[in-house]
Scaffold this active site. Structure first.
Site, short mmCIF file in Angstrom:
data_model
loop_
_atom_site.label_atom_id
_atom_site.label_comp_id
_atom_site.label_asym_id
_atom_site.label_seq_id
_atom_site.Cartn_x
_atom_site.Cartn_y
_atom_site.Cartn_z
N ARG A 91 13.91 66.29 79.35
CA ARG A 91 14.37 67.27 78.35
C ARG A 91 13.76 68.65 78.50
NH1 ARG A 91 14.28 62.27 76.25
NH2 ARG A 91 16.13 61.66 75.06
N HIS A 116 18.46 65.81 81.27
CA HIS A 116 18.90 65.35 82.60
C HIS A 116 19.88 66.28 83.29
CE1 HIS A 116 16.56 61.88 81.93
NE2 HIS A 116 17.44 61.10 81.33
N HIS A 187 17.33 57.61 88.03
CA HIS A 187 17.47 56.99 86.72
C HIS A 187 18.03 55.56 86.84
CE1 HIS A 187 17.97 56.60 82.42
NE2 HIS A 187 17.31 57.73 82.26
N ASP A 260 9.69 55.64 75.14
CA ASP A 260 10.49 56.68 75.79
C ASP A 260 9.56 57.91 75.87
OD1 ASP A 260 12.52 58.14 76.86
OD2 ASP A 260 13.89 57.98 75.16
N GLU A 324 10.84 56.61 85.46
CA GLU A 324 11.27 57.84 86.10
C GLU A 324 10.06 58.68 86.49
OE1 GLU A 324 13.98 59.60 83.09
OE2 GLU A 324 13.88 57.59 82.25
C1 GLA Z 1 16.05 59.05 79.52
C2 GLA Z 1 15.59 59.54 78.20
C3 GLA Z 1 16.06 58.64 77.13
C4 GLA Z 1 17.56 58.44 77.21
C5 GLA Z 1 17.93 57.97 78.58
C6 GLA Z 1 19.42 57.90 78.76
O1 GLA Z 1 15.33 58.05 80.02
O2 GLA Z 1 14.20 59.73 78.12
O3 GLA Z 1 15.72 59.17 75.88
O4 GLA Z 1 18.20 59.66 76.92
O5 GLA Z 1 17.44 58.84 79.54
O6 GLA Z 1 20.02 57.08 77.82
#
Ligand code: GLA
Length: 361
Positions: A91, A116, A187, A260, A324
């Site tokens: 982000r 992304h 991803h 996350d 990631e």
């Molecule tokens: C990333 C983000 C998550 C989500 C996924 C896609 O990993 O960090 O919050 O948006 O992509 O679903």
């Protein structure tokens, strides 16, 4: 002719050449090694669609999410199932950043933020794809100046290589003709059960990181680098993913609805072991090696079972994890974070290795 006129004409020729580029055909390519491990890719999003590895019972399991048809990848592009994401993976707050005194605005596609690379990011493009040996696939693309708001014409190359020791290397390179920012990552969603019938909460995870980057509710870093000590984000000792995933009294878990977050890897930019995951029921171990400073571990909190994968496999809540390797989220807006800036004459380089074995840790 005045120099600026010549430059202007050359830019026009470059723009015409770019717009005349033929979109390559969408294809699939499989590579394999002598151990029976194989990997399949499509050039739609330069994505990995299948990764078949040995399990402890002598069978082979497909440990990444995929679909039966290319059309399904188009339909579910906002799930980011296996592609290379960018130009900036993760982000950027409000999709805004300042580079060399100029303010840039990127596509907003995640609440009020940019995620992304935007809704038309690299994961939605058809890349050039070439099998350069039995074990190696090369993907390349030119991302034009202004795409999704990013400055500079950027040439990106990604090499996927299957090694004899059952590891898959992802090697990234990029060059630009104007100062820009970049953060490329894969991803892929992993499920070491080999099916989404079973949750990834049973996987045992270890992450080589003593710190993470706390965020606001929109998952944008506050700028703080906090210790994981005594929190559900402490994976320095191997722990089942499901064990603390719902400890919502810890605000970062509440904000993300599970995991996350970006872990600040102890070894920063040295190529080293970032994380390892083990699924006891199949015996499969995956190690993640990288030269990137951060690791976003996403535990599939947004999955709702509406998405159906390969052979009818239901992509339910927390049935796939993404690990990631990347720069920190929103680094363009935090001078204290590792720099995401790429300038003309420099080469962006990133190497990540996903390595498979049956040696539990
Ligand atoms: C990333 C983000 C998550 C989500 C996924 C896609 O990993 O960090 O919050 O948006 O992509 O679903």
């Amino acid at each position: 002719m005045k120099p600026f006129k010549i430059i202007g004409m050359l830019s026009l020729v470059a723009v015409i050449a770019l717009s005349c580029q033929r979109t390559p055909k969408v294809e699939m390519i499989t590579i394999s090694n002598h151990n029976g491990m194989s990997a399949t890719f499509t050039n739609y999003g330069a994505r990995i669609t299948s990764l078949i590895v040995p399990a402890s019972d002598g069978t082979f399991k497909d440990v990444v999410w995929g679909y039966d048809t290319v059309e399904e990848y188009y339909a579910s592009s906002d799930l980011y199932c296996g592609p290379i994401v960018g130009r900036y993976g993760n982000r950027i707050g409000k999709g805004r950043f300042v580079l060399e005194g100029k303010e840039y605005f990127l596509t907003i596609n995640d609440g009020e933020n940019h995620l992304h690379g935007g809704s038309g990011g690299l994961s939605t493009k058809v890349w050039n794809m070439e099998k350069i040996s039995d074990r190696e696939v090369k993907m390349s693309i030119l991302s034009p100046d202004g795409e999704e708001g990013y400055p500079g014409n950027v040439e990106i190359t990604v090499y996927y290589t299957l090694n004899y020791d059952n590891s898959l290397d992802i090697k990234y390179e990029a060059v630009t003709d104007a100062p820009t920012i970049i953060n490329l990552t894969s991803h892929a969603y992993f499920n070491l059960h080999g099916t989404s019938k079973y949750s990834t909460n049973s996987h045992i995870l270890r992450i080589n990181a003593a710190h993470f980057t706390p965020t606001d509710e929109g998952l944008i870093p506050t700028g703080e680098i906090a210790s994981v000590g005594g929190t559900p984000l402490d994976f320095r000792v191997p722990t089942a993913i499901g064990e603390r995933i719902d400890e919502v009294s810890f605000e970062p878990i509440a904000f993300a609805g599970g995991y996350d977050h970006n872990w600040v890897l102890d070894k920063e930019r040295e190529f080293s072991l970032a994380a390892e995951v083990f699924e006891p029921s199949t015996g499969i171990v995956m190690q993640v090696w990288s030269d990137q400073p951060g690791l976003q571990f996403y535990s599939g909190n947004f999955m709702d079972g509406k998405d159906i994968g390969r052979g009818g496999d239901i992509h339910g809540y927390r049935t796939g994890i993404a690990l990631e390797t990347q720069n920190y989220p929103d680094a363009p807006n935090h001078p204290d974070f590792p720099s995401p800036v790429l300038r003309p004459g420099e080469v962006y380089k990133h190497l990540t290795r996903y390595s498979f074995s049956l040696n539990a840790f």
